[in-house]
Design a protein around this motif. Structure first.
Motif, PDB file in Angstrom:
ATOM      1  N   LYS B  79       0.636  -1.024   0.079  1.00  0.00           N
ATOM      2  CA  LYS B  79      -0.058   0.063  -0.183  1.00  0.00           C
ATOM      3  C   LYS B  79       1.004   1.322   0.097  1.00  0.00           C
ATOM      4  CE  LYS B  79      -3.976  -2.049   2.213  1.00  0.00           C
ATOM      5  NZ  LYS B  79      -4.718  -1.922   3.645  1.00  0.00           N
ATOM      6  N   LYS B  80       1.813   1.143   0.732  1.00  0.00           N
ATOM      7  CA  LYS B  80       2.906   2.219   0.689  1.00  0.00           C
ATOM      8  C   LYS B  80       4.470   1.881   0.919  1.00  0.00           C
ATOM      9  CE  LYS B  80      -0.129   5.636   3.138  1.00  0.00           C
ATOM     10  NZ  LYS B  80      -0.218   6.581   4.416  1.00  0.00           N
ATOM     11  N   LEU B  81       5.031   2.101  -0.336  1.00  0.00           N
ATOM     12  CA  LEU B  81       6.481   1.654  -0.164  1.00  0.00           C
ATOM     13  C   LEU B  81       7.350   2.352   0.566  1.00  0.00           C
ATOM     14  CD1 LEU B  81       6.682   1.024  -4.150  1.00  0.00           C
ATOM     15  CD2 LEU B  81       7.060  -0.650  -2.269  1.00  0.00           C
ATOM     16  N   LEU B  82       8.464   1.849   1.238  1.00  0.00           N
ATOM     17  CA  LEU B  82       9.381   2.229   1.965  1.00  0.00           C
ATOM     18  C   LEU B  82      10.786   1.980   1.265  1.00  0.00           C
ATOM     19  CD1 LEU B  82       8.491   0.238   5.206  1.00  0.00           C
ATOM     20  CD2 LEU B  82       7.973   2.495   4.503  1.00  0.00           C
ATOM     21  N   LEU B  83      11.740   2.663   1.656  1.00  0.00           N
ATOM     22  CA  LEU B  83      12.956   2.745   1.051  1.00  0.00           C
ATOM     23  C   LEU B  83      13.760   1.586   0.779  1.00  0.00           C
ATOM     24  CD1 LEU B  83      14.839   6.254   1.951  1.00  0.00           C
ATOM     25  CD2 LEU B  83      14.110   5.430  -0.330  1.00  0.00           C
ATOM     26  N   SER B  84      13.500   0.772   2.098  1.00  0.00           N
ATOM     27  CA  SER B  84      13.934  -0.502   2.387  1.00  0.00           C
ATOM     28  C   SER B  84      13.297  -1.513   1.466  1.00  0.00           C
ATOM     29  CB  SER B  84      13.917  -1.000   3.555  1.00  0.00           C
ATOM     30  OG  SER B  84      12.657  -0.848   4.208  1.00  0.00           O
ATOM     31  N   ASP B  85      12.239  -1.135   0.669  1.00  0.00           N
ATOM     32  CA  ASP B  85      11.454  -2.278  -0.224  1.00  0.00           C
ATOM     33  C   ASP B  85      12.367  -2.319  -1.342  1.00  0.00           C
ATOM     34  OD1 ASP B  85       8.358  -1.034   0.881  1.00  0.00           O
ATOM     35  OD2 ASP B  85       9.366  -3.141   1.591  1.00  0.00           O
ATOM     36  N   SER B  86      13.192  -1.383  -1.708  1.00  0.00           N
ATOM     37  CA  SER B  86      14.096  -1.746  -2.992  1.00  0.00           C
ATOM     38  C   SER B  86      14.694  -2.900  -3.171  1.00  0.00           C
ATOM     39  CB  SER B  86      15.241  -0.354  -2.954  1.00  0.00           C
ATOM     40  OG  SER B  86      14.653   0.765  -3.195  1.00  0.00           O
ATOM     41  N   GLY B  87      15.052  -3.688  -4.253  1.00  0.00           N
ATOM     42  CA  GLY B  87      15.640  -4.833  -4.476  1.00  0.00           C
ATOM     43  C   GLY B  87      15.061  -5.315  -5.712  1.00  0.00           C
ATOM     44  N   PHE B  88      15.369  -6.631  -5.664  1.00  0.00           N
ATOM     45  CA  PHE B  88      15.149  -7.463  -6.966  1.00  0.00           C
ATOM     46  C   PHE B  88      14.355  -8.634  -6.630  1.00  0.00           C
ATOM     47  CE2 PHE B  88      15.751  -8.609 -11.209  1.00  0.00           C
ATOM     48  CZ  PHE B  88      16.330  -9.931 -11.520  1.00  0.00           C
ATOM     49  N   TYR B  89      13.117  -8.520  -7.020  1.00  0.00           N
ATOM     50  CA  TYR B  89      11.954  -9.414  -6.816  1.00  0.00           C
ATOM     51  C   TYR B  89      11.747 -10.661  -7.737  1.00  0.00           C
ATOM     52  CZ  TYR B  89      10.820  -6.247  -3.040  1.00  0.00           C
ATOM     53  OH  TYR B  89      10.668  -5.305  -1.888  1.00  0.00           O
ATOM     54  N   LEU B  90      12.088 -11.880  -7.144  1.00  0.00           N
ATOM     55  CA  LEU B  90      11.853 -13.000  -8.045  1.00  0.00           C
ATOM     56  C   LEU B  90      10.666 -13.879  -7.518  1.00  0.00           C
ATOM     57  CD1 LEU B  90      15.582 -13.585  -7.652  1.00  0.00           C
ATOM     58  CD2 LEU B  90      14.637 -13.397  -9.965  1.00  0.00           C
ATOM     59  N   CYS B  91       9.924 -14.302  -8.690  1.00  0.00           N
ATOM     60  CA  CYS B  91       8.860 -15.244  -8.650  1.00  0.00           C
ATOM     61  C   CYS B  91       9.340 -16.450  -8.949  1.00  0.00           C
ATOM     62  CB  CYS B  91       7.817 -14.972  -9.445  1.00  0.00           C
ATOM     63  SG  CYS B  91       6.166 -15.929  -9.209  1.00  0.00           S
ATOM     64  N   ALA B  92       8.774 -17.568  -8.311  1.00  0.00           N
ATOM     65  CA  ALA B  92       9.253 -19.115  -8.664  1.00  0.00           C
ATOM     66  C   ALA B  92       8.185 -19.930  -8.467  1.00  0.00           C
ATOM     67  CB  ALA B  92      10.473 -19.272  -7.483  1.00  0.00           C
ATOM     68  N   TRP B  93       8.473 -21.039  -9.076  1.00  0.00           N
ATOM     69  CA  TRP B  93       7.152 -22.083  -9.004  1.00  0.00           C
ATOM     70  C   TRP B  93       7.898 -23.379  -8.859  1.00  0.00           C
ATOM     71  CZ3 TRP B  93       6.435 -26.278 -12.569  1.00  0.00           C
ATOM     72  CH2 TRP B  93       7.039 -26.408 -13.469  1.00  0.00           C
ATOM     73  N   SER B  94       6.873 -24.341  -8.499  1.00  0.00           N
ATOM     74  CA  SER B  94       7.510 -25.595  -8.415  1.00  0.00           C
ATOM     75  C   SER B  94       6.364 -26.493  -8.289  1.00  0.00           C
ATOM     76  CB  SER B  94       8.276 -25.926  -7.033  1.00  0.00           C
ATOM     77  OG  SER B  94       7.457 -25.807  -5.967  1.00  0.00           O
ATOM     78  N   VAL B  95       6.504 -28.035  -8.864  1.00  0.00           N
ATOM     79  CA  VAL B  95       5.448 -28.754  -9.060  1.00  0.00           C
ATOM     80  C   VAL B  95       5.054 -29.489  -7.386  1.00  0.00           C
ATOM     81  CG1 VAL B  95       4.944 -31.133  -9.778  1.00  0.00           C
ATOM     82  CG2 VAL B  95       6.191 -29.679 -11.139  1.00  0.00           C
ATOM     83  N   PHE B  96       5.900 -29.660  -6.827  1.00  0.00           N
ATOM     84  CA  PHE B  96       5.598 -30.219  -5.301  1.00  0.00           C
ATOM     85  C   PHE B  96       6.452 -29.223  -4.355  1.00  0.00           C
ATOM     86  CE2 PHE B  96       3.415 -33.709  -6.745  1.00  0.00           C
ATOM     87  CZ  PHE B  96       4.161 -34.408  -7.936  1.00  0.00           C
ATOM     88  N   GLN B  97       5.986 -29.195  -3.291  1.00  0.00           N
ATOM     89  CA  GLN B  97       6.764 -28.313  -2.274  1.00  0.00           C
ATOM     90  C   GLN B  97       8.120 -28.855  -2.117  1.00  0.00           C
ATOM     91  OE1 GLN B  97       3.394 -28.695   0.441  1.00  0.00           O
ATOM     92  NE2 GLN B  97       3.887 -26.856   1.134  1.00  0.00           N
TER      93      GLN B  97
END
Lengths: 115, 112
Positions: B79-97
């Protein structure tokens, strides 16, 4: 706490030589290990994995060795090429119910291939 | 074959602004989905994971939230970004946990 970590932050390798990247883990319950390669600005790319019932697995130019006695994992890259320059992460997963799907990553090793 | 997409690729946002990052997976059904953050020169920190629609588990308390409105869609929001939210965001998937996780191309977020 339990963790997965790497011995060397940077590895400089001459083109054509073999590379060895090491990883230590402390969770004796770890039963699945993965090596990822991450190039600058990109997402990690799966290289090879190994389960705890094995001690060696080979892929194309890569070999992963697992020594459960000393909780050590290594990735060997044969005939290193410039395209192998990247950060390499080891990751550990466990089949324990409270950690399913929660990969624990090491800090990464930067591999630099020199001509 | 399975593919995973993330967008946008890069984003520059002012402090206090909202955030929505999207991740979609093709070629598989009912995947496990994950959001990670990677600080510069550091390893990956798991933020959220989901084993099904509407099922979200948070790994760390933070300024972010996640939602899974569809089987192969995973959204990271703030809802409201902070300076500390900067970064590289990665999404991943898997078939099973307990399986290998496959990563998307990532989103580079800079909060100014």
């Amino acid at each position: 706490g339990e963790s997965v970590g790497l011995h060397l932050p940077t590895l400089s390798v001459q083109e054509g030589d073999n590379s060895i990247i090491n990883c230590a883990y402390s969770n004796s319950a770890s039963d699945y290990f993965i090596w990822y390669k991450q190039e600058s600005g990109k997402g990690p790319q799966f290289i090879i994995d190994i389960r705890s019932n094995m001690d060696k697995r080979q892929g194309q130019r890569v070999t992963v060795l697992l020594n459960k006695t000393v909780k050590h994992l290594s990735l060997q890259i044969a005939a290193t090429q410039p395209g192998d320059s990247a950060v390499y992460f080891c990751a550990e997963n466990s089949f324990k119910a409270d950690s399913w799907g929660k990969l624990q990553f090491g800090a990464g090793t930067q591999v630099v291939v020199t001509p | 074959s399975q593919t995973i997409h993330q967008w946008p690729a890069t984003l520059v946002q002012p402090v206090g602004s909202p955030l929505s990052l999207e991740c979609t997976v093709e070629g598989t059904s009912n995947p496990n989905l994950y959001w990670y953050r990677q600080a510069a020169g550091r390893g990956l920190q798991l933020l959220f994971y989901s084993v099904g629609i509407g099922q979200i588990s948070s790994e760390v308390p933070q300024n972010l939230s996640a939602s899974r409105p569809q089987d192969r869609q995973f959204i990271l929001s703030s809802k409201k970004l902070l300076l500390s939210d900067s970064g590289f965001y990665l999404c991943a998937w898997s078939v099973f946990q307990t399986d290998t996780q496959y990563f998307g191309p990532g989103t580079r977020l800079t909060v100014l």
